[in-house]
Design a protein around this motif. Structure first.
Motif, short mmCIF file in Angstrom:
data_model
loop_
_atom_site.label_atom_id
_atom_site.label_comp_id
_atom_site.label_asym_id
_atom_site.label_seq_id
_atom_site.Cartn_x
_atom_site.Cartn_y
_atom_site.Cartn_z
N GLU A 216 69.44 48.09 13.91
CA GLU A 216 68.74 48.03 12.49
C GLU A 216 69.77 48.49 11.52
OE1 GLU A 216 64.78 49.69 12.48
OE2 GLU A 216 63.91 48.16 13.55
N ALA A 352 63.24 42.69 14.46
CA ALA A 352 62.41 42.85 13.18
C ALA A 352 63.59 42.63 12.10
CB ALA A 352 61.91 44.15 12.99
N GLN A 356 63.46 39.79 9.21
CA GLN A 356 63.48 40.31 7.63
C GLN A 356 64.57 39.85 7.04
OE1 GLN A 356 60.66 41.32 6.30
NE2 GLN A 356 59.85 41.46 8.39
N VAL A 366 63.29 44.86 -0.78
CA VAL A 366 62.79 46.00 -0.06
C VAL A 366 63.84 46.90 0.13
CG1 VAL A 366 61.38 46.64 1.91
CG2 VAL A 366 60.86 44.59 0.76
N VAL A 369 64.92 49.12 -2.51
CA VAL A 369 63.88 50.11 -2.44
C VAL A 369 64.24 51.11 -1.55
CG1 VAL A 369 61.57 50.68 -2.30
CG2 VAL A 369 62.19 48.75 -3.55
N GLU A 370 64.56 50.74 -0.51
CA GLU A 370 64.79 51.64 0.89
C GLU A 370 65.92 52.45 0.33
OE1 GLU A 370 66.28 50.27 4.25
OE2 GLU A 370 65.76 51.85 5.56
N PRO A 375 63.30 58.81 2.30
CA PRO A 375 61.59 58.92 2.95
C PRO A 375 60.85 59.99 2.39
CG PRO A 375 63.78 58.80 4.64
CD PRO A 375 64.28 59.12 3.33
N LEU A 376 59.95 59.78 2.48
CA LEU A 376 58.86 60.96 2.08
C LEU A 376 58.75 61.82 3.30
CD1 LEU A 376 56.18 58.91 0.12
CD2 LEU A 376 57.70 60.22 -0.89
N LEU B 30 57.93 44.76 11.41
CA LEU B 30 58.62 45.63 10.49
C LEU B 30 59.66 46.61 11.27
CD1 LEU B 30 58.15 46.70 7.52
CD2 LEU B 30 56.55 48.38 8.51
N PRO B 31 60.82 46.46 10.53
CA PRO B 31 61.79 47.51 11.20
C PRO B 31 61.50 48.92 11.36
CG PRO B 31 62.71 45.98 9.42
CD PRO B 31 61.35 45.82 9.38
N GLU B 32 62.02 49.52 12.21
CA GLU B 32 61.37 50.85 12.33
C GLU B 32 61.97 51.94 11.11
OE1 GLU B 32 59.73 53.10 14.24
OE2 GLU B 32 59.08 51.30 15.34
N ARG B 33 63.08 51.41 10.62
CA ARG B 33 63.59 52.08 9.36
C ARG B 33 62.61 52.08 7.99
NH1 ARG B 33 69.52 50.64 8.15
NH2 ARG B 33 69.13 51.54 6.20
N TRP B 34 62.07 50.92 7.90
CA TRP B 34 61.24 50.72 7.06
C TRP B 34 59.73 51.37 7.19
CZ3 TRP B 34 61.93 44.90 5.14
CH2 TRP B 34 62.96 44.50 4.82
N SER B 36 59.47 54.12 8.61
CA SER B 36 59.65 55.50 8.50
C SER B 36 59.89 55.95 6.77
CB SER B 36 60.76 56.30 9.25
OG SER B 36 61.77 55.18 9.15
N ASN B 37 59.97 54.93 5.99
CA ASN B 37 60.29 54.93 4.78
C ASN B 37 59.33 54.61 3.85
OD1 ASN B 37 61.23 54.57 1.98
ND2 ASN B 37 63.17 54.79 2.57
N ALA B 38 58.13 55.42 3.35
CA ALA B 38 57.10 54.99 2.74
C ALA B 38 57.20 54.12 1.59
CB ALA B 38 56.19 56.09 2.22
N TYR B 39 58.28 54.24 0.71
CA TYR B 39 58.55 53.41 -0.43
C TYR B 39 58.81 51.78 0.21
CZ TYR B 39 58.89 57.74 -2.83
OH TYR B 39 58.64 59.14 -3.65
N ALA B 40 59.76 51.94 1.09
CA ALA B 40 60.11 50.66 1.57
C ALA B 40 59.01 49.81 2.13
CB ALA B 40 61.15 50.68 2.66
N ALA B 43 56.74 48.74 -0.65
CA ALA B 43 57.33 47.59 -1.26
C ALA B 43 57.23 46.22 -0.22
CB ALA B 43 58.89 47.96 -1.50
N PHE B 44 57.37 46.60 1.15
CA PHE B 44 57.37 45.53 1.90
C PHE B 44 56.14 44.80 2.10
CE2 PHE B 44 56.16 44.46 6.38
CZ PHE B 44 57.01 43.32 6.66
#
Ligand code: SF4
Lengths: 377, 265
Positions: A216, A352, A356, A366, A369-370, A375-376, B30-34, B36-40, B43-44
């Motif tokens: 990823e 995934a 994407q 996206v 944004v990431e 991360p929260l 959904l990629p794992e990295r997204w 674990s990132n609430a913002y991403a 947005a996604f």
């Protein structure tokens, strides 16, 4: 619409494969650069942003001219209600902290030319004294990435450096580059053996791509991205390829206009100048001439996915926009199945990241944004 | 070195964007990295909603808005190519309508779908116009208006399928003045044209278009079988049949997953 300003044909390097004619050094004046900005503003439809690309020779030899031109374009934006974005392609030797800071503040995108590992890079990319520039560039590249992490790197592959292709891409990736644009020097004397070597290197790169995608990681590796896109976006792909003279115009140091970078200095392709503007008839003529299916490719099963339409590449390799280079053809034929197999493997896994990146049109947003938001917890 | 046009190129086994937009469920991966990132993740999901709305808006602009049935994307397993005649040294192993029906029926039954041959006809739809006497890889396929008798139907679940067979390709062939000793079949291409033509015209039925997965004689799949059959034509035919039946099963499995993704079953 992009306007590529060839600020100069002067350079602080003397790369073996450079196609720029340096017999008569010319440099653009600030007046011509400003007229080019005016022309770009006038030719870009309202609401769109015009790209101003600083090109050379080595454009950073004239940093002040770059800054002046951007200042003027910023002023023009306010006056005429138009928008600009900026990019410079550099060999990197003159990058310094001040310029990087300036580029950050003014949103000047910096693309670095770098051929990868030392054995590949120093073979061709040498300074005017004949010394390799790899060592110097390693520091500059780190500095660049610290300031501009999205900076793309432009890598050129030659027959005698093909064997370092995969290693070089990995090297640049490990340095921190995530946008890797790799092209072949089509004008070089490629032999069958070199192409066989290239196929092996693409095999290694496909594994590299596969591994990174499974992990990823986010990155762009142009040979595979372009070929995979030629299938996934097949209905729109053929319309987005080289549209000679329609989407980009090259401005020579003397202010004359050409359809693309390879044509600068060739009188038969002059489209006008920054004062008189573009001769639309001429532009249409050149565009349509390039749009005609090339005779050699009429019956090819992969012609819709192939780069043979690129007038600029053809001009570089064969001297004519109508003549397709056999090297380009061989390269397309070897790359396409490798890219497809790679995509098939990733799709079969329903990976995934692959899905994407290639199918979701909002992927860049996206992803941004990431990157912007941690991360929260 | 010379410019050498490619004579044959297999259609890659990953979908193009249009096919994916017909089955946007795939974009939900959904990629794992997204994750674990609430913002991403936010947005996604908001942007995905835009994509899905755009897709459904596109669907609802069809001529027959009252019909809610959908046509699934053509799921690609197998080249969907084949020839018959003097060029074909391997025995022809096309799947007959009956053979295909039993493969599809058996696979669908595992998910509770019971296909019968008592299936409706779709009148006045766009069906492929094929050309079996064509040289090279281009399918030379057009469209024509006609009726289509579906091959299988589950009335309770409102799910049906059409299997593009050699008989279909022959039935849809244009009047041809030229005749060649080799017949050339483009099953996959025909399935895609058919699926496109049926869009919005399925009378509320959720429909799959399957195709004969067969392979060209020169394909690596067939070459491998030939190599491993020691000149035994009967064995070759059996192995090819086995291979294409497995491909057809994969097509059906993808369709069933798609039905689940669409909340149809
Ligand atoms: S350059 Fe070669 S691969 Fe590309 S379209 Fe022409 S013949 Fe085909």
């Amino acid at each position: 619409m992009h306007f590529t300003l060839h600020l100069t044909n002067n350079c602080n390097m003397a790369c073996a494969y450079c196609y720029v004619d340096r017999s008569n050094i010319q440099t653009m004046t600030a007046v011509i650069a400003r007229r080019a900005v005016d022309l770009a503003a006038g030719m870009t439809p309202g609401g769109d942003s015009a790209g101003i690309v600083f090109f050379g020779g080595e454009p950073l030899l004239y940093k002040e001219l770059i800054c002046e031109t951007i200042d003027y374009a910023n002023w023009k934006e306010k006056q005429a209600g138009c928008y600009f974005h900026y990019k410079v392609t550099t060999n990197g030797l003159l990058l310094d902290k001040d310029f990087l800071e300036y580029s950050r503040k003014n949103n000047l995108f910096i693309a670095l030319s770098h051929d990868g590992v030392q054995a590949a890079h120093d073979r061709h990319r040498r300074d005017t004294e004949g010394r390799g520039t790899y060592e110097t560039l390693a520091r500059k590249a780190q500095m660049l990435l610290a300031a501009r992490p999205y900076a793309p790197v432009l890598m050129t592959v030659n027959p005698d450096t093909a064997r370092y292709y995969a290693e070089s891409v990995e090297y640049l990736y490990n340095l921190g580059f995530r946008y890797l644009i790799c092209s072949l020097n089509y004008a070089a004397a490629w032999q069958e053996d070199d192409l066989a070597m290239l196929a092996g290197e693409y095999g290694k790169l496909a594994e590299f791509y596969y591994r990174l995608t499974l992990a990823e990681e986010k990155f762009y590796l142009s040979p595979f991205e372009v070929k995979i896109s030629s299938h996934i976006n097949r209905r729109t792909y053929c319309h987005k390829r080289c549209e000679l003279g329609l989407k980009q115009i090259s401005v020579a140091p003397d202010g004359r206009l050409y359809p693309c970078v390879q044509f600068v200095g060739d009188d038969s392709y002059v489209l006008g100048d920054v004062y008189a503007g573009v001769n639309e008839k001429r532009r249409q003529h050149i565009y349509l001439q390039n749009e005609r299916e090339k005779e050699s490719c009429r019956d090819c099963a992969v012609r819709k996915r192939c780069n043979h339409y690129c007038g600029c590449l053809n001009k570089q390799a064969t001297g004519s926009i109508d003549l397709v280079s056999p090297v380009l053809c061989a390269h397309e034929r070897l790359l396409l199945p490798i890219a497809d197999k790679l995509a098939e493997r990733l799709f079969k896994k329903r990976n995934a990241m692959f899905i994407q990146k290639h199918y979701n049109e909002y992927y860049p947003i996206v992803s941004l944004v990431e990157d912007m938001k941690k991360p929260l917890l | 070195m010379q410019v050498k046009p490619v004579v044959n190129y297999k259609s890659p086994k990953y979908p193009d964007k249009e096919e994916t937009l017909k089955n946007p469920g795939i974009l939900l991966t959904l990629p794992e990295r997204w994750r674990s990132n609430a913002y991403a993740a936010v947005a996604f999901s908001s942007l995905l909603l835009l994509t899905l709305t755009a897709c459904s808006r596109k669907d609802s602009t069809g001529e027959n808005e009252q019909f809610t049935g959908q046509v699934a994307p053509v799921f690609i397993h197998g080249d969907g190519r084949g020839s018959f005649g003097c060029e074909s040294v391997a025995p022809p192993a096309f799947l007959s309508e009956e053979e295909a029906f039993s493969v599809i029926k058996e696979e669908a039954q595992r998910q509770g779908i019971v296909f019968t041959r008592n299936a409706p006809s779709l009148q006045g739809v766009a069906i492929p116009e094929t050309d079996i006497y064509v040289l090279g890889e281009e399918a030379n396929m057009g469209r024509q208006k006609g009726d289509l008798a579906l091959d299988g139907y589950d009335a309770e679940k409102q799910v049906a399928f059409e299997f593009v067979s050699r008989d279909d390709i022959n039935a849809w062939a244009r009047e041809n003045t030229e005749w060649l000793s080799v017949e050339s079949y483009h099953f996959l291409e025909a399935a895609k044209v058919l699926a496109e033509g049926l869009e919005g015209r399925t009378k509320g039925i959720n429909l799959a278009v399957f195709y004969d997965p067969n392979y060209n004689y020169y394909s690596p799949e067939i070459q491998e079988i030939i190599e491993n059959s020691a000149g035994d034509f009967q064995l070759m035919e059996e192995k090819i049949k086995e291979r294409v039946k497995a491909d057809l099963q994969e097509q059906v499995r993808d369709f069933l997953n798609w039905l689940k993704g669409q909340n149809i079953i």
